[in-house]
Design an enzyme around this catalytic site. Structure first.
Site, PDB file in Angstrom:
ATOM      1  N   LYS A  24      40.070  29.500  42.158  1.00 16.76           N
ATOM      2  CA  LYS A  24      40.480  29.407  40.748  1.00 16.76           C
ATOM      3  C   LYS A  24      40.971  30.768  40.260  1.00 16.76           C
ATOM      4  CE  LYS A  24      35.839  30.042  38.647  1.00 16.76           C
ATOM      5  NZ  LYS A  24      35.855  31.311  37.917  1.00 16.76           N
ATOM      6  N   SER A  25      40.449  31.840  40.844  1.00 12.62           N
ATOM      7  CA  SER A  25      40.910  33.176  40.436  1.00 12.62           C
ATOM      8  C   SER A  25      42.371  33.369  40.820  1.00 12.62           C
ATOM      9  CB  SER A  25      40.055  34.254  41.105  1.00 12.62           C
ATOM     10  OG  SER A  25      38.777  34.277  40.521  1.00 12.62           O
ATOM     11  N   ARG A  29      45.717  33.346  38.070  1.00 13.13           N
ATOM     12  CA  ARG A  29      46.664  34.466  38.055  1.00 13.13           C
ATOM     13  C   ARG A  29      48.084  33.963  38.306  1.00 13.13           C
ATOM     14  NH1 ARG A  29      41.921  36.469  39.066  1.00 13.13           N
ATOM     15  NH2 ARG A  29      41.420  38.680  38.878  1.00 13.13           N
ATOM     16  N   SER A 154      36.109  43.044  34.704  1.00  7.09           N
ATOM     17  CA  SER A 154      37.404  43.450  35.273  1.00  7.09           C
ATOM     18  C   SER A 154      38.527  42.552  34.766  1.00  7.09           C
ATOM     19  CB  SER A 154      37.355  43.355  36.787  1.00  7.09           C
ATOM     20  OG  SER A 154      37.299  41.997  37.184  1.00  7.09           O
ATOM     21  N   ASP A 296      29.871  37.074  41.776  1.00  9.36           N
ATOM     22  CA  ASP A 296      29.730  35.614  41.915  1.00  9.36           C
ATOM     23  C   ASP A 296      28.902  35.220  43.132  1.00  9.36           C
ATOM     24  OD1 ASP A 296      31.296  35.678  39.704  1.00  9.36           O
ATOM     25  OD2 ASP A 296      33.035  34.669  40.581  1.00  9.36           O
TER      26      ASP A 296
HETATM   27  O1  LIG Z   1      39.184  37.952  37.648  1.00  6.11           O
HETATM   28  C1  LIG Z   1      38.563  36.968  38.074  1.00  6.11           C
HETATM   29  O2  LIG Z   1      39.161  35.966  38.539  1.00  6.11           O
HETATM   30  C2  LIG Z   1      37.098  37.000  38.048  1.00  6.11           C
HETATM   31  C3  LIG Z   1      36.425  38.189  37.907  1.00  6.11           C
HETATM   32  C4  LIG Z   1      34.955  38.296  37.892  1.00  6.11           C
HETATM   33  O3  LIG Z   1      34.533  38.501  36.549  1.00  6.11           O
HETATM   34  P1  LIG Z   1      34.132  39.959  35.952  1.00  6.11           P
HETATM   35  O4  LIG Z   1      35.258  40.872  36.165  1.00  6.11           O
HETATM   36  O5  LIG Z   1      33.895  39.646  34.515  1.00  6.11           O
HETATM   37  O6  LIG Z   1      32.899  40.406  36.685  1.00  6.11           O
HETATM   38  C5  LIG Z   1      34.296  37.025  38.423  1.00  6.11           C
HETATM   39  O7  LIG Z   1      32.930  37.034  38.106  1.00  6.11           O
HETATM   40  C6  LIG Z   1      34.934  35.778  37.853  1.00  6.11           C
HETATM   41  O8  LIG Z   1      34.344  34.610  38.377  1.00  6.11           O
HETATM   42  C7  LIG Z   1      36.394  35.710  38.215  1.00  6.11           C
HETATM   43  C1  LIG Z   2      31.925  34.207  36.045  1.00  5.49           C
HETATM   44  C2  LIG Z   2      32.679  33.190  36.454  1.00  5.49           C
HETATM   45  O1  LIG Z   2      33.826  32.756  35.852  1.00  5.49           O
HETATM   46  P1  LIG Z   2      34.537  33.223  34.492  1.00  5.49           P
HETATM   47  O2  LIG Z   2      34.097  34.618  34.160  1.00  5.49           O
HETATM   48  O3  LIG Z   2      35.992  33.167  34.810  1.00  5.49           O
HETATM   49  O4  LIG Z   2      34.137  32.229  33.447  1.00  5.49           O
HETATM   50  C3  LIG Z   2      32.310  32.438  37.672  1.00  5.49           C
HETATM   51  O5  LIG Z   2      33.107  31.595  38.114  1.00  5.49           O
HETATM   52  O6  LIG Z   2      31.224  32.662  38.231  1.00  5.49           O
END
Ligand SMILES: O=C(O)C1=C[C@@H](OP(=O)(O)O)[C@@H](O)[C@H](O)C1
Ligand SMILES: C=C(OP(=O)(O)O)C(=O)O
Length: 419
Positions: A24-25, A29, A154, A296
């Site tokens: 999903k990340s 994007r 981030s 995560d």
């Molecule tokens: O950029 C992203 O896709 C993500 C960044 C992370 O968050 P943080 O940067 O808030 O730690 C992660 O925990 C989240 O599930 C997805």
């Molecule tokens: C923190 C998470 O997602 P988001 O910050 O994008 O809600 C996650 O998927 O664990």
């Protein structure tokens, strides 16, 4: 309350091929870059393959459409959508209100709003300063430079980076303080580069000149964070041969680090043309892991270590407090039924400590706190405890909608109930 009882498979060996959800990340994007690129100039002749069907990605797609009309945009519980859409709507002069679930209104966004307002956006808080909902209107880029605090998430930096090449003056971002979840920023930069945008990162400064994105074919990788739950299953099963289709060694996701981190937990990874194959290997009795780049994965490891009685010292867990739930609190509450406590030391260290004996006679019931990762981290415990009950199983749709079907495919017996 809906729940699911997860019964361990009858067979001793877990032998299964799994199609993980797409990342999903990466998908979110991709969608943001696509929308930005289409605004710069008409693009055609490209296809995105294997886009995630997770709710977070469905929400991203929906909101990119709805933003055109200017409206109240509901990000639900998707952090990336909240942060990416804030930057997108601000720099594209879209008059919208961005809001989300009750929990989303407790997840900070102040550092990103400060940076965008510094640049020339007009973003106001509608309830509590520093948190959604926010009202966005009007943008004229005043400065080519901006300072961003990146200690909380981030996602703020990723959001600014992706819009940066579309700004009339480009952007020079000065990162202030500690950079958390760095692997996700690297993912952002790699994707931008793939679509033709050059960036320069020196020390605490990232420079992006005004440039055009050039869209081309792209295939989204399977999600490495989701792979973690299969590593847990392999670690807890007496015998395992689990193939995670399409998962490759060469990934843009920081959670690929699972390969090394899970070895002392007793899981060996081999990469074949079909994907990653997980088998059993010897495990260690104690472990020290810094989750600063991989937040995560934290729940997966903490729960697994408690199940295996492995002494875990963890670092970099601070951001867990501002995720889908306060994940530290949620872990502490739910680990109690296993007799464990996640103890905070003074130097940023967390220790998993055994505090009591588990009550072996009862089926453990785990609450999930509207957090997909709570459900998926605890479900594999059926292998150790025979059966476990997971409350609110639908939470998995945020990142891994077919998680329960995949467990059944692996031989777990599931009973969905309304109590
Ligand atoms: O950029 C992203 O896709 C993500 C960044 C992370 O968050 P943080 O940067 O808030 O730690 C992660 O925990 C989240 O599930 C997805
Ligand atoms: C923190 C998470 O997602 P988001 O910050 O994008 O809600 C996650 O998927 O664990």
């Amino acid at each position: 309350m809906k729940s699911v009882i997860v019964n361990k498979p009858e067979q001793k060996e877990i032998r299964v091929d799994i199609n993980l959800p797409a990342s999903k990340s990466l998908s979110n994007r991709l969608l943001l870059i696509e929308a930005l690129a289409q605004k710069q100039k008409k693009q055609s002749g490209y296809t995105f393959h294997n886009l995630s069907t997770a709710n977070d990605t469905l929400v991203m797609q929906r909101l990119l459409q709805e933003a055109k009309e200017g409206a109240i945009l509901d990000v639900e519980d998707a952090g990336t959508v909240m942060r990416f859409m804030t930057a997108y709507c601000a720099v594209n002069n879209l008059s919208v209100i961005l809001t989300g679930t009750y929990r989303m209104q407790e997840r900070p966004i102040g550092d990103l709003v400060d940076a965008l307002n510094q640049l020339g956006a007009q973003i106001e808080y509608m309830k509590r300063p520093g948190y959604p909902p926010i009202k966005i209107r009007g943008f004229v880029q005043r400065y080519p430079k901006v300072t961003l605090s990146s200690g909380v998430s981030s996602q703020f930096l990723s959001a600014l980076l992706m819009v940066a090449p579309t700004l009339p003056h480009g952007l020079e971002i000065h990162i202030e303080g500690f950079l958390r979840s760095r692997s996700y920023v690297e993912m952002t930069l790699r994707l931008m580069e793939y679509f033709g945008v050059k960036t320069e990162w020196k020390g605490d400064v990232i420079k992006v000149e005004p440039q055009e994105y050039a869209l081309r074919d792209y295939t989204v990788e399977p999600d490495w964070s989701a792979a973690g739950y299969w590593y847990s299953i392999a670690a807890l099963a007496p015998f395992a041969h689990i193939t995670l289709n399409g998962l490759t060694d060469n990934s843009w996701q920081g959670d690929r680090r699972l390969v090394e981190l899970m070895r002392p937990m007793g899981v060996y990874t081999t990469f074949t043309p079909q994907g990653a194959v997980l088998t059993k290997t010897d495990e260690l009795g104690e472990l020290e892991i810094d989750f600063i780049d991989n937040p995560d994965l934290a729940q997966t490891f903490v729960v697994l270590a408690a199940a295996k009685g492995i002494e875990l010292e963890a670092y970099g867990l601070e951001s867990l407090r501002v995720k889908e739930t306060d994940r530290i609190r949620a872990l502490q509450n739910e680990l109690m039924s296993l007799g464990y406590w996640l103890d905070e030391k003074h130097n940023g260290e967390w220790k998993l400590v055994k505090v009591s004996k588990r009550n072996a006679g009862t089926m453990p019931v785990f609450d999930t706190y509207k957090d997909h990762r709570m459900a998926m981290a605890f479900a594999p415990l059926a292998l150790k405890l025979g059966k476990v009950k997971i409350n609110d199983p639908e939470v998995v749709k945020k990142s891994y909608p077919h998680f329960w079907e995949d467990l059944q495919k692996a031989g777990f017996k599931l009973e969905f109930t309304n109590q």
